[in-house]
Design a protein around this motif. Structure first.
Motif, PDB file in Angstrom:
ATOM      1  N   GLN A 113      -2.114 -11.492  11.558  1.00  0.00           N
ATOM      2  CA  GLN A 113      -1.103 -10.769  12.419  1.00  0.00           C
ATOM      3  C   GLN A 113      -0.455  -9.569  12.230  1.00  0.00           C
ATOM      4  OE1 GLN A 113       2.456 -13.001  12.796  1.00  0.00           O
ATOM      5  NE2 GLN A 113       2.977 -12.373  14.852  1.00  0.00           N
ATOM      6  N   ARG A 114      -0.156  -8.611  12.583  1.00  0.00           N
ATOM      7  CA  ARG A 114       0.404  -7.492  12.319  1.00  0.00           C
ATOM      8  C   ARG A 114       1.298  -7.079  12.911  1.00  0.00           C
ATOM      9  NH1 ARG A 114       1.316  -2.903  14.125  1.00  0.00           N
ATOM     10  NH2 ARG A 114       1.006  -0.931  13.393  1.00  0.00           N
ATOM     11  N   ILE A 115       2.881  -7.087  12.147  1.00  0.00           N
ATOM     12  CA  ILE A 115       4.093  -6.526  12.594  1.00  0.00           C
ATOM     13  C   ILE A 115       4.561  -5.367  12.136  1.00  0.00           C
ATOM     14  CG2 ILE A 115       6.398  -7.434  13.211  1.00  0.00           C
ATOM     15  CD1 ILE A 115       5.242 -10.226  13.530  1.00  0.00           C
ATOM     16  N   GLY A 116       4.780  -4.240  12.590  1.00  0.00           N
ATOM     17  CA  GLY A 116       5.289  -3.035  12.018  1.00  0.00           C
ATOM     18  C   GLY A 116       4.464  -2.514  10.843  1.00  0.00           C
ATOM     19  N   HIS A 117       5.222  -2.729   9.567  1.00  0.00           N
ATOM     20  CA  HIS A 117       4.555  -2.341   8.375  1.00  0.00           C
ATOM     21  C   HIS A 117       3.541  -3.461   7.660  1.00  0.00           C
ATOM     22  CE1 HIS A 117       5.982   1.929   8.343  1.00  0.00           C
ATOM     23  NE2 HIS A 117       7.090   1.318   9.268  1.00  0.00           N
ATOM     24  N   THR A 118       3.897  -4.581   8.286  1.00  0.00           N
ATOM     25  CA  THR A 118       3.391  -5.939   7.556  1.00  0.00           C
ATOM     26  C   THR A 118       2.249  -6.451   8.475  1.00  0.00           C
ATOM     27  OG1 THR A 118       5.752  -6.238   6.887  1.00  0.00           O
ATOM     28  CG2 THR A 118       4.105  -8.152   6.611  1.00  0.00           C
ATOM     29  N   ALA A 119       1.381  -6.615   7.293  1.00  0.00           N
ATOM     30  CA  ALA A 119      -0.237  -7.513   7.738  1.00  0.00           C
ATOM     31  C   ALA A 119      -0.278  -8.835   7.269  1.00  0.00           C
ATOM     32  CB  ALA A 119      -1.349  -6.670   7.557  1.00  0.00           C
ATOM     33  N   ILE A 120      -0.672  -9.688   7.905  1.00  0.00           N
ATOM     34  CA  ILE A 120      -0.767 -11.004   7.256  1.00  0.00           C
ATOM     35  C   ILE A 120      -2.429 -11.422   7.163  1.00  0.00           C
ATOM     36  CG2 ILE A 120      -0.741 -13.462   7.371  1.00  0.00           C
ATOM     37  CD1 ILE A 120       1.776 -13.106   9.183  1.00  0.00           C
ATOM     38  N   LYS A 176       2.266  -5.039   2.643  1.00  0.00           N
ATOM     39  CA  LYS A 176       3.168  -3.966   3.386  1.00  0.00           C
ATOM     40  C   LYS A 176       2.348  -2.745   3.392  1.00  0.00           C
ATOM     41  CE  LYS A 176       7.845  -5.136   3.536  1.00  0.00           C
ATOM     42  NZ  LYS A 176       8.245  -4.930   4.756  1.00  0.00           N
ATOM     43  N   VAL A 177       2.203  -2.073   4.443  1.00  0.00           N
ATOM     44  CA  VAL A 177       1.661  -0.522   4.413  1.00  0.00           C
ATOM     45  C   VAL A 177       2.619   0.391   4.729  1.00  0.00           C
ATOM     46  CG1 VAL A 177      -0.392   0.594   5.481  1.00  0.00           C
ATOM     47  CG2 VAL A 177      -0.417  -1.812   5.422  1.00  0.00           C
ATOM     48  N   GLY A 178       2.452   1.214   3.727  1.00  0.00           N
ATOM     49  CA  GLY A 178       3.855   2.213   3.979  1.00  0.00           C
ATOM     50  C   GLY A 178       3.453   3.548   4.538  1.00  0.00           C
ATOM     51  N   ALA A 179       2.554   3.663   5.510  1.00  0.00           N
ATOM     52  CA  ALA A 179       2.049   4.906   6.197  1.00  0.00           C
ATOM     53  C   ALA A 179       3.160   4.792   7.322  1.00  0.00           C
ATOM     54  CB  ALA A 179       0.662   4.685   6.736  1.00  0.00           C
ATOM     55  N   ALA A 180       3.320   6.294   7.537  1.00  0.00           N
ATOM     56  CA  ALA A 180       4.465   6.555   8.562  1.00  0.00           C
ATOM     57  C   ALA A 180       3.757   6.544  10.038  1.00  0.00           C
ATOM     58  CB  ALA A 180       5.103   7.893   8.456  1.00  0.00           C
ATOM     59  N   ALA A 195      -5.277   1.828  10.421  1.00  0.00           N
ATOM     60  CA  ALA A 195      -6.906   1.999   9.774  1.00  0.00           C
ATOM     61  C   ALA A 195      -6.638   1.374   8.385  1.00  0.00           C
ATOM     62  CB  ALA A 195      -6.991   3.683   9.838  1.00  0.00           C
ATOM     63  N   MET A 196      -5.756   1.552   7.914  1.00  0.00           N
ATOM     64  CA  MET A 196      -5.413   1.067   6.268  1.00  0.00           C
ATOM     65  C   MET A 196      -5.608  -0.473   6.258  1.00  0.00           C
ATOM     66  SD  MET A 196      -2.539   3.155   4.457  1.00  0.00           S
ATOM     67  CE  MET A 196      -2.649   4.727   4.081  1.00  0.00           C
ATOM     68  N   ILE A 197      -5.010  -1.180   7.400  1.00  0.00           N
ATOM     69  CA  ILE A 197      -5.030  -2.475   7.546  1.00  0.00           C
ATOM     70  C   ILE A 197      -6.612  -3.150   7.880  1.00  0.00           C
ATOM     71  CG2 ILE A 197      -4.366  -4.462   9.030  1.00  0.00           C
ATOM     72  CD1 ILE A 197      -1.730  -3.044   9.137  1.00  0.00           C
ATOM     73  N   ASP A 198      -7.155  -2.093   8.700  1.00  0.00           N
ATOM     74  CA  ASP A 198      -8.674  -2.665   9.018  1.00  0.00           C
ATOM     75  C   ASP A 198      -9.606  -2.554   8.003  1.00  0.00           C
ATOM     76  OD1 ASP A 198      -7.609  -3.181  11.700  1.00  0.00           O
ATOM     77  OD2 ASP A 198      -8.480  -1.208  12.442  1.00  0.00           O
ATOM     78  N   GLN A 199      -9.181  -1.381   6.997  1.00  0.00           N
ATOM     79  CA  GLN A 199      -9.915  -1.002   5.939  1.00  0.00           C
ATOM     80  C   GLN A 199      -9.865  -2.202   4.888  1.00  0.00           C
ATOM     81  OE1 GLN A 199      -8.988   2.726   4.122  1.00  0.00           O
ATOM     82  NE2 GLN A 199     -10.778   2.506   2.840  1.00  0.00           N
ATOM     83  N   VAL A 242       0.980  -1.111  -0.180  1.00  0.00           N
ATOM     84  CA  VAL A 242       0.022   0.121   0.063  1.00  0.00           C
ATOM     85  C   VAL A 242       1.044   1.079  -0.087  1.00  0.00           C
ATOM     86  CG1 VAL A 242      -1.729   1.179   1.154  1.00  0.00           C
ATOM     87  CG2 VAL A 242      -1.874  -1.356   1.215  1.00  0.00           C
ATOM     88  N   GLY A 243       0.573   2.072  -1.112  1.00  0.00           N
ATOM     89  CA  GLY A 243       1.498   3.136  -1.064  1.00  0.00           C
ATOM     90  C   GLY A 243       1.154   4.517  -0.824  1.00  0.00           C
ATOM     91  N   GLY A 244       1.496   5.449  -1.430  1.00  0.00           N
ATOM     92  CA  GLY A 244       1.213   6.995  -1.015  1.00  0.00           C
ATOM     93  C   GLY A 244      -0.423   7.264  -1.245  1.00  0.00           C
ATOM     94  N   LYS A 245      -1.067   6.474  -2.061  1.00  0.00           N
ATOM     95  CA  LYS A 245      -2.198   6.834  -2.611  1.00  0.00           C
ATOM     96  C   LYS A 245      -3.291   6.274  -1.468  1.00  0.00           C
ATOM     97  CE  LYS A 245      -1.465   7.177  -7.492  1.00  0.00           C
ATOM     98  NZ  LYS A 245      -1.848   6.810  -8.820  1.00  0.00           N
ATOM     99  N   GLY A 246      -2.942   5.325  -0.717  1.00  0.00           N
ATOM    100  CA  GLY A 246      -3.568   4.467   0.287  1.00  0.00           C
ATOM    101  C   GLY A 246      -4.249   3.500  -0.362  1.00  0.00           C
ATOM    102  N   VAL A 247      -5.667   3.348   0.217  1.00  0.00           N
ATOM    103  CA  VAL A 247      -6.421   2.047  -0.089  1.00  0.00           C
ATOM    104  C   VAL A 247      -7.470   2.407  -1.131  1.00  0.00           C
ATOM    105  CG1 VAL A 247      -7.998   0.277   0.649  1.00  0.00           C
ATOM    106  CG2 VAL A 247      -6.170   1.110   2.341  1.00  0.00           C
ATOM    107  N   THR A 248      -7.161   2.071  -2.549  1.00  0.00           N
ATOM    108  CA  THR A 248      -7.929   2.253  -3.711  1.00  0.00           C
ATOM    109  C   THR A 248      -8.751   1.196  -4.090  1.00  0.00           C
ATOM    110  OG1 THR A 248      -5.976   1.903  -5.081  1.00  0.00           O
ATOM    111  CG2 THR A 248      -5.968   3.998  -4.302  1.00  0.00           C
ATOM    112  N   ASP A 249      -9.568   1.614  -4.966  1.00  0.00           N
ATOM    113  CA  ASP A 249     -10.653   0.311  -5.493  1.00  0.00           C
ATOM    114  C   ASP A 249      -9.401  -0.706  -6.297  1.00  0.00           C
ATOM    115  OD1 ASP A 249     -12.656   1.429  -4.343  1.00  0.00           O
ATOM    116  OD2 ASP A 249     -13.196   2.567  -6.163  1.00  0.00           O
ATOM    117  N   ALA A 250      -8.759  -0.230  -6.827  1.00  0.00           N
ATOM    118  CA  ALA A 250      -7.659  -0.933  -7.717  1.00  0.00           C
ATOM    119  C   ALA A 250      -6.875  -1.858  -6.739  1.00  0.00           C
ATOM    120  CB  ALA A 250      -6.759  -0.026  -8.670  1.00  0.00           C
ATOM    121  N   LEU A 251      -6.397  -1.261  -5.735  1.00  0.00           N
ATOM    122  CA  LEU A 251      -5.656  -2.029  -4.767  1.00  0.00           C
ATOM    123  C   LEU A 251      -6.635  -3.267  -4.147  1.00  0.00           C
ATOM    124  CD1 LEU A 251      -3.122  -2.626  -2.743  1.00  0.00           C
ATOM    125  CD2 LEU A 251      -4.106  -1.153  -1.394  1.00  0.00           C
ATOM    126  N   ILE A 252      -7.886  -2.695  -3.844  1.00  0.00           N
ATOM    127  CA  ILE A 252      -8.559  -3.695  -3.466  1.00  0.00           C
ATOM    128  C   ILE A 252      -9.145  -4.873  -4.211  1.00  0.00           C
ATOM    129  CG2 ILE A 252     -11.217  -4.072  -2.587  1.00  0.00           C
ATOM    130  CD1 ILE A 252      -9.419  -2.794  -0.534  1.00  0.00           C
TER     131      ILE A 252
END
Length: 101
Positions: A78-85, A52-56, A63-67, A26-36
């Motif tokens: 599981q969620r560890i740092g920037h990585t979600a399973i 991998k979620v790139g939010a600082a 919030a992005m992982i939950d979405q 997940v990059g700077g554009k966040g959660v988009t329809d194309a990503l979903i």
């Protein structure tokens, strides 16, 4: 399948995910329809994936992982740092057999 995993199922899936690499980012554009759409296809094909979620900011990452989990109907293993399973049972090609609770 419900989104609720038992402790034994979560432990099993964490072990299965240990050797895999992140398949989506997940990059700077966040959660988009194309990503979903891409995530939905990856979950259908693999059932268990790392993202991998790139939010600082930690709250923004959560919030992005939950979405991602909510919009795809996946369970957060599981969620560890920037990585979600994430796990979602495939409709057509079930590969992972979860242990019974």
């Amino acid at each position: 399948m419900s989104n609720v995993l038992t402790a034994a199922q979560t432990r099993f899936l964490r072990g299965q995910a240990h050797g895999i690499k992140a398949q989506l980012q997940v990059g700077g554009k966040g959660v988009t329809d194309a990503l979903i759409a891409e995530l939905d296809g990856a979950l259908e094909h693999h059932e268990l994936i790392k993202v991998k979620v790139g939010a600082a900011d930690r709250e923004e990452r959560d919030a992005m992982i939950d979405q991602l989990a909510e919009r795809t109907g996946a369970s957060l293993v599981q969620r560890i740092g920037h990585t979600a399973i994430l796990y979602r049972q495939s409709k057509d090609r079930r590969q992972i057999v979860l242990p019974r609770a």
